[in-house]
Design a protein around this motif. Structure first.
Motif, short mmCIF file in Angstrom:
data_model
loop_
_atom_site.label_atom_id
_atom_site.label_comp_id
_atom_site.label_asym_id
_atom_site.label_seq_id
_atom_site.Cartn_x
_atom_site.Cartn_y
_atom_site.Cartn_z
N GLU A 63 41.53 12.77 67.22
CA GLU A 63 41.14 12.00 66.46
C GLU A 63 40.01 12.64 65.62
N GLY A 64 39.71 12.39 64.52
CA GLY A 64 38.76 13.08 63.52
C GLY A 64 39.30 14.64 62.99
N ALA A 65 40.21 15.17 63.08
CA ALA A 65 40.52 16.12 62.94
C ALA A 65 40.64 16.41 61.29
N LEU A 66 41.38 15.47 60.90
CA LEU A 66 41.22 15.59 59.44
C LEU A 66 39.99 15.53 58.79
N ASN A 67 38.91 14.35 59.14
CA ASN A 67 37.69 14.49 58.54
C ASN A 67 36.99 15.79 58.87
N ASP A 68 37.00 16.55 60.06
CA ASP A 68 36.63 17.73 60.15
C ASP A 68 36.87 18.64 59.18
N LEU A 69 38.28 18.79 58.92
CA LEU A 69 38.62 19.64 57.89
C LEU A 69 38.32 19.42 56.77
N LEU A 70 38.05 18.30 56.20
CA LEU A 70 37.67 17.83 54.73
C LEU A 70 36.06 18.21 54.57
N ALA A 71 35.39 18.05 55.86
CA ALA A 71 34.15 18.37 55.71
C ALA A 71 33.65 19.85 55.59
N ARG A 72 34.79 20.63 56.28
CA ARG A 72 34.69 22.24 56.06
C ARG A 72 35.03 22.61 54.66
N LEU A 73 35.97 21.74 54.08
CA LEU A 73 36.17 22.21 52.78
C LEU A 73 35.01 22.30 51.79
N ASP A 74 33.98 21.27 52.22
CA ASP A 74 32.88 20.82 51.49
C ASP A 74 31.73 22.20 51.70
N GLU A 75 31.78 22.82 52.80
CA GLU A 75 30.81 23.78 52.85
C GLU A 75 31.12 25.09 51.88
N PRO A 76 29.94 25.59 51.67
CA PRO A 76 30.05 26.73 50.52
C PRO A 76 31.07 27.92 51.26
N GLU A 77 31.62 28.64 50.61
CA GLU A 77 32.44 29.67 50.76
C GLU A 77 31.70 30.78 51.35
N GLN A 78 32.11 31.56 52.20
CA GLN A 78 31.59 32.76 52.61
C GLN A 78 31.63 33.75 51.66
N GLU A 79 30.45 34.43 51.29
CA GLU A 79 30.66 35.54 50.19
C GLU A 79 31.28 36.66 50.87
N LEU A 80 32.33 37.29 50.18
CA LEU A 80 33.03 38.51 50.80
C LEU A 80 31.97 39.85 50.18
N ALA A 81 31.71 39.83 49.05
CA ALA A 81 31.08 41.02 48.42
C ALA A 81 29.87 40.47 47.53
N LYS A 82 29.09 41.46 47.40
CA LYS A 82 27.79 41.24 46.46
C LYS A 82 28.42 41.02 45.38
N PRO A 83 27.82 40.06 44.16
CA PRO A 83 27.96 40.01 42.99
C PRO A 83 27.96 41.49 42.27
N VAL A 84 29.00 41.43 41.40
CA VAL A 84 28.68 42.82 40.17
C VAL A 84 27.61 42.68 39.50
N SER A 85 26.93 43.97 39.53
CA SER A 85 25.64 43.94 38.77
C SER A 85 25.71 44.43 37.29
#
Ligand code: ZN
Length: 217
Positions: A63-85
């Motif tokens: 129970e609550g798995a769908l809500n957990d998943l939806l909550a995770r979608l709202d989390e900020p994405e992990q940055e993979l690389a620093k922005p291009v300067s």
């Protein structure tokens, strides 16, 4: 480009599964940019992963798995690389993923001398282990060392020899903790490598044990 040293299957599978630390994933992406052979192997690995997923028996979720998943979608994405300067002048010299990350010519990087004939730039990525560029002068050999974890090396320019063989631009060395090696730069050109580890290096020779506290490799 004439590439003769590639990744282990285990490394490519970890890359496909997204389980490599950030620096190692960057290094794999850089090699893939240059190496069609490994790109095909990654495609094959992904296909196998897909078949395995198809075979997995479905299980019912709590129970609550769908809500957990939806909550995770709202989390900020992990940055993979620093922005291009800014766009890099050395885009042709460096593999694209690395050129984007550093955003400048390789000679403009803040190289720090860390010993006789050896300079480095710490790329300061998040996650376990370290990711650095190493620039080694001709005729210089890096002290004997083993690894407490895994070490990936991608040759960006120049070449070196060690107990495993000769490594040139585009080649990768994929070493685990068992391996002890001592690379020697064998041409009159600096050897520039991208190195990513998932744990600190351990130097074995007397010289290595003496310098380790200072150079922090
Ligand atoms: Zn390859």
């Amino acid at each position: 480009m004439n590439i003769s040293h590639h990744f282990d299957d285990a490394t490519l599978m970890a890359y496909s599964a997204g389980s490599l630390p950030q620096g190692m994933a960057l290094l794999v992406a850089c090699h893939l940019h240059w190496c069609e052979h490994c790109r095909e192997r990654v495609d094959a690995t992904n296909a196998v992963g897909g078949v395995l997923l198809d075979d997995i028996e479905p299980v019912s979720l709590g129970e609550g798995a769908l809500n957990d998943l939806l909550a995770r979608l709202d989390e900020p994405e992990q940055e993979l690389a620093k922005p291009v300067s800014r766009p890099s002048a050395s885009a042709g010299q460096l593999p694209a993923p690395l050129a984007e990350l550093v955003g400048c010519d390789i000679d403009e990087l803040p190289w720090k001398r860390i010993g006789y004939g050896v300079r480095q730039v710490d790329l300061d990525l998040d996650g376990p282990g370290a990711t650095r560029l190493l620039r080694i002068s001709p005729g210089v050999s890096v002290p004997h060392h083993t690894h407490t974890g895994n070490e990936l090396t991608l040759i960006l320019s120049g070449s070196y020899n060690d107990e495993v063989g000769r490594f040139c631009r585009g080649d990768v060395a994929d070493l685990d903790g068992e391996m002890e090696h001592q690379p020697l730069v064998d041409t009159d050109e600096d050897c520039i490598c991208l190195i990513a580890t998932d744990a600190p290096l351990k130097f074995t020779g007397l010289f290595g044990r003496l310098v380790q506290p200072f150079i922090g490799l």
